[in-house]
Scaffold this motif. Structure first.
Motif, mmCIF file in Angstrom:
data_model
loop_
_atom_site.group_PDB
_atom_site.id
_atom_site.type_symbol
_atom_site.label_atom_id
_atom_site.label_comp_id
_atom_site.label_asym_id
_atom_site.label_seq_id
_atom_site.Cartn_x
_atom_site.Cartn_y
_atom_site.Cartn_z
ATOM 1 N N TYR A 113 0.858 -1.179 0.000
ATOM 2 C CA TYR A 113 0.000 0.000 0.000
ATOM 3 C C TYR A 113 0.896 1.230 0.000
ATOM 4 C CZ TYR A 113 -4.042 -2.943 0.965
ATOM 5 O OH TYR A 113 -5.043 -3.882 0.871
ATOM 6 N N ASN A 114 0.858 1.972 -1.096
ATOM 7 C CA ASN A 114 1.673 3.169 -1.248
ATOM 8 C C ASN A 114 0.863 4.379 -0.775
ATOM 9 O OD1 ASN A 114 3.304 5.299 -2.149
ATOM 10 N ND2 ASN A 114 2.478 5.169 -4.228
ATOM 11 N N LYS A 115 1.395 5.113 0.209
ATOM 12 C CA LYS A 115 0.680 6.254 0.766
ATOM 13 C C LYS A 115 1.308 7.578 0.343
ATOM 14 C CE LYS A 115 -1.457 5.425 4.673
ATOM 15 N NZ LYS A 115 -1.813 5.107 6.086
ATOM 16 N N ASN A 116 2.062 7.533 -0.762
ATOM 17 C CA ASN A 116 2.724 8.726 -1.279
ATOM 18 C C ASN A 116 2.235 8.970 -2.701
ATOM 19 O OD1 ASN A 116 4.459 10.728 -2.176
ATOM 20 N ND2 ASN A 116 6.289 9.800 -1.279
ATOM 21 N N SER A 117 1.361 9.937 -2.873
ATOM 22 C CA SER A 117 0.751 10.192 -4.191
ATOM 23 C C SER A 117 1.761 10.680 -5.222
ATOM 24 C CB SER A 117 -0.374 11.222 -4.049
ATOM 25 O OG SER A 117 0.132 12.452 -3.549
ATOM 26 N N LYS A 118 2.961 11.080 -4.786
ATOM 27 C CA LYS A 118 3.991 11.527 -5.724
ATOM 28 C C LYS A 118 4.801 10.372 -6.297
ATOM 29 C CE LYS A 118 4.513 16.041 -3.506
ATOM 30 N NZ LYS A 118 5.445 16.975 -2.807
ATOM 31 N N VAL A 119 4.608 9.177 -5.737
ATOM 32 C CA VAL A 119 5.361 7.999 -6.190
ATOM 33 C C VAL A 119 4.555 7.241 -7.231
ATOM 34 C CG1 VAL A 119 6.185 5.723 -5.455
ATOM 35 C CG2 VAL A 119 6.732 7.742 -4.100
ATOM 36 N N ASN A 120 5.210 6.866 -8.311
ATOM 37 C CA ASN A 120 4.581 6.149 -9.412
ATOM 38 C C ASN A 120 4.304 4.707 -9.002
ATOM 39 O OD1 ASN A 120 4.420 4.455 -11.830
ATOM 40 N ND2 ASN A 120 4.943 6.320 -12.961
ATOM 41 N N ASN A 121 3.038 4.347 -8.945
ATOM 42 C CA ASN A 121 2.642 3.034 -8.451
ATOM 43 C C ASN A 121 3.190 1.883 -9.293
ATOM 44 O OD1 ASN A 121 1.312 3.369 -6.068
ATOM 45 N ND2 ASN A 121 -0.670 2.676 -6.801
ATOM 46 N N SER A 122 3.106 2.018 -10.607
ATOM 47 C CA SER A 122 3.536 0.909 -11.469
ATOM 48 C C SER A 122 5.043 0.692 -11.382
ATOM 49 C CB SER A 122 3.114 1.149 -12.922
ATOM 50 O OG SER A 122 3.681 2.340 -13.420
ATOM 51 N N VAL A 123 5.811 1.787 -11.270
ATOM 52 C CA VAL A 123 7.263 1.669 -11.126
ATOM 53 C C VAL A 123 7.611 1.059 -9.767
ATOM 54 C CG1 VAL A 123 9.444 2.944 -10.965
ATOM 55 C CG2 VAL A 123 7.752 3.571 -12.691
ATOM 56 N N LEU A 124 6.922 1.495 -8.729
ATOM 57 C CA LEU A 124 7.162 0.960 -7.389
ATOM 58 C C LEU A 124 6.893 -0.540 -7.363
ATOM 59 C CD1 LEU A 124 7.834 1.616 -4.410
ATOM 60 C CD2 LEU A 124 5.383 1.981 -4.034
ATOM 61 N N LYS A 125 5.808 -0.962 -8.001
ATOM 62 C CA LYS A 125 5.479 -2.384 -8.058
ATOM 63 C C LYS A 125 6.585 -3.171 -8.760
ATOM 64 C CE LYS A 125 2.042 -5.668 -9.817
ATOM 65 N NZ LYS A 125 0.769 -5.836 -10.557
ATOM 66 N N LEU A 126 7.097 -2.620 -9.849
ATOM 67 C CA LEU A 126 8.151 -3.292 -10.618
ATOM 68 C C LEU A 126 9.437 -3.393 -9.808
ATOM 69 C CD1 LEU A 126 8.920 -4.410 -13.470
ATOM 70 C CD2 LEU A 126 9.719 -2.108 -14.006
ATOM 71 N N LEU A 127 9.829 -2.312 -9.161
ATOM 72 C CA LEU A 127 11.088 -2.301 -8.412
ATOM 73 C C LEU A 127 11.037 -3.222 -7.192
ATOM 74 C CD1 LEU A 127 11.943 1.511 -8.539
ATOM 75 C CD2 LEU A 127 13.076 -0.319 -9.797
ATOM 76 N N LEU A 128 9.882 -3.306 -6.563
ATOM 77 C CA LEU A 128 9.751 -4.148 -5.371
ATOM 78 C C LEU A 128 9.361 -5.585 -5.706
ATOM 79 C CD1 LEU A 128 7.920 -1.746 -2.873
ATOM 80 C CD2 LEU A 128 10.368 -2.208 -3.075
ATOM 81 N N LYS A 129 9.006 -5.818 -6.980
ATOM 82 C CA LYS A 129 8.527 -7.141 -7.419
ATOM 83 C C LYS A 129 7.332 -7.575 -6.556
ATOM 84 C CE LYS A 129 12.970 -8.588 -9.319
ATOM 85 N NZ LYS A 129 14.057 -9.592 -9.309
ATOM 86 N N ALA A 130 6.447 -6.618 -6.342
ATOM 87 C CA ALA A 130 5.239 -6.886 -5.567
ATOM 88 C C ALA A 130 4.198 -7.560 -6.459
ATOM 89 C CB ALA A 130 4.685 -5.585 -5.001
ATOM 90 N N ASP A 131 3.277 -8.251 -5.834
ATOM 91 C CA ASP A 131 2.186 -8.890 -6.576
ATOM 92 C C ASP A 131 1.013 -7.937 -6.755
ATOM 93 O OD1 ASP A 131 3.308 -11.654 -6.769
ATOM 94 O OD2 ASP A 131 3.217 -11.504 -4.587
ATOM 95 N N ILE A 132 0.767 -7.137 -5.747
ATOM 96 C CA ILE A 132 -0.368 -6.208 -5.763
ATOM 97 C C ILE A 132 0.088 -4.892 -5.172
ATOM 98 C CG2 ILE A 132 -2.608 -5.716 -4.671
ATOM 99 C CD1 ILE A 132 -3.218 -8.720 -4.892
ATOM 100 N N ILE A 133 -0.356 -3.800 -5.789
ATOM 101 C CA ILE A 133 -0.045 -2.482 -5.239
ATOM 102 C C ILE A 133 -1.290 -1.614 -5.320
ATOM 103 C CG2 ILE A 133 0.796 -1.455 -7.405
ATOM 104 C CD1 ILE A 133 3.035 -0.174 -5.544
#
Length: 326
Positions: A113-133
């Protein structure tokens, strides 16, 4: 006789002054500890890996609002509350969890769960190798994140879930700290109902909201709401930092309305009377860091019925869990 009287008076004067000195020193120590904790939390919250900064802060509305859906129940979920913690650090934490043998067999799903609206969700998911964001408003600290997840997935909550801040305690350059790995690899099994995932020195007992490091009167009210009784003396176990493992069964042992009410309180706007509660002269309650969030941090053991005051001793004996009835 006069000399003896003066000696007694001198002794009492010294004793009184010593008590004053001890009180002042104790007060200063408590303030210092709280200041260090606040500074640490502030620095952790604003850490950011510079090599990913441009990617993470992409202005694309499409990517920034990207959200995955949670539609299936799994055996094991790992739920992380992210703001702007160092990407390499968080990614290492996720890799370490995935490689714990007991968890690996359960194929854990990583939910961020990303609580920073300035952070790109799709990039964060890719970098963390998360399943759901998913993107959430920055309200209610990590407690607001966990309650949101429980409320929105109450009927399909995983058999077991790790709830954790992204700026986790218990990660080293080698991976998980020994005590953390031992909890997951040696002490966890399918019958675990609740297990704190913090160092033993972060487990303590509160006496109905009272503790040598501070007083949280709302804990008494929450206890009464949850247990339908007055808070009993004798101490209740508290595990700081909001890192724990809990079973779906134990989550659903509490009605959904309880989580909804706590979420409503932890995300109230700045004009709400809860923000007028006082923790210390250095602390100001705000919607992103509400004082009630610090109360919620201290009630997970109560909420999930693992509050007996021998928890610290059991964790020292490597028996750091409460178990569901079969």
């Amino acid at each position: 006789m006069k000399i003896k009287f003066q000696s007694t008076r001198l002794y009492l004067w010294h004793t009184f002054n010593m008590k004053k000195i001890i009180f002042v020193v104790s007060f200063l120590i408590i303030i210092s500890i709280e200041s260090i904790v606040n500074i640490t939390e502030w620095s952790n919250a604003f850490k950011s890996s510079t090599k990913y900064s441009e990617l993470l802060h992409s202005k694309s509305t499409e990517f920034n609002s990207y959200n995955d859906s949670i539609v299936l129940q799994t055996q094991f979920d790992i739920v992380l509350s992210y703001y702007s913690e160092d990407i390499d650090f968080v990614a290492q934490y996720i890799r370490s969890l995935r490689h714990v043998l007991t968890l690996k067999k359960l194929n854990p799903r990583i939910i961020v769960y990303n609580k920073n609206s300035k952070v790109n969700n799709s990039v964060l998911k890719l970098l963390l190798k998360a399943d759901i964001i998913q993107l959430l408003p920055n309200l209610g600290r990590e407690g607001g994140t966990y309650l949101y997840h429980i409320i929105n997935n109450y009927d399909i909550i995983a058999n077991h879930t790790i709830f954790s801040q992204a700026g986790v305690e218990g990660i080293t350059n080698r991976g998980l700290a020994d005590w953390y790995l031992d909890r997951l690899d040696k002490q966890f099994n399918s019958s675990v109902g609740y297990m704190p995932l913090i160092n033993n020195n972060m487990i303590t007992n509160y006496d109905c909201g009272s503790h040598r490091t501070g007083h949280f009167p709302r804990m008494v009210q929450v206890w009464s709401m949850l247990e339908q009784s007055l808070c009993p003396p004798g101490g209740q176990a508290v595990a700081f930092r909001g890192q724990f493992l809990v079973s779906g069964k134990r989550i659903r042992d509490r009605p959904l309305k309880v989580y909804k009410y706590l979420y409503e309180l932890i995300t109230v706007n700045s004009s709400h009377w809860l923000h007028r509660d006082i923790r210390s002269i250095f602390y100001k309650s705000t919607p992103d860091n509400p004082i009630f969030g610090h109360t919620v941090e201290r009630i997970w053991t109560i909420l999930f019925k693992c509050f007996k005051n021998d928890l610290y001793d059991r964790c020292k004996r490597r028996e750091c869990a409460c178990f569901d009835e079969s």
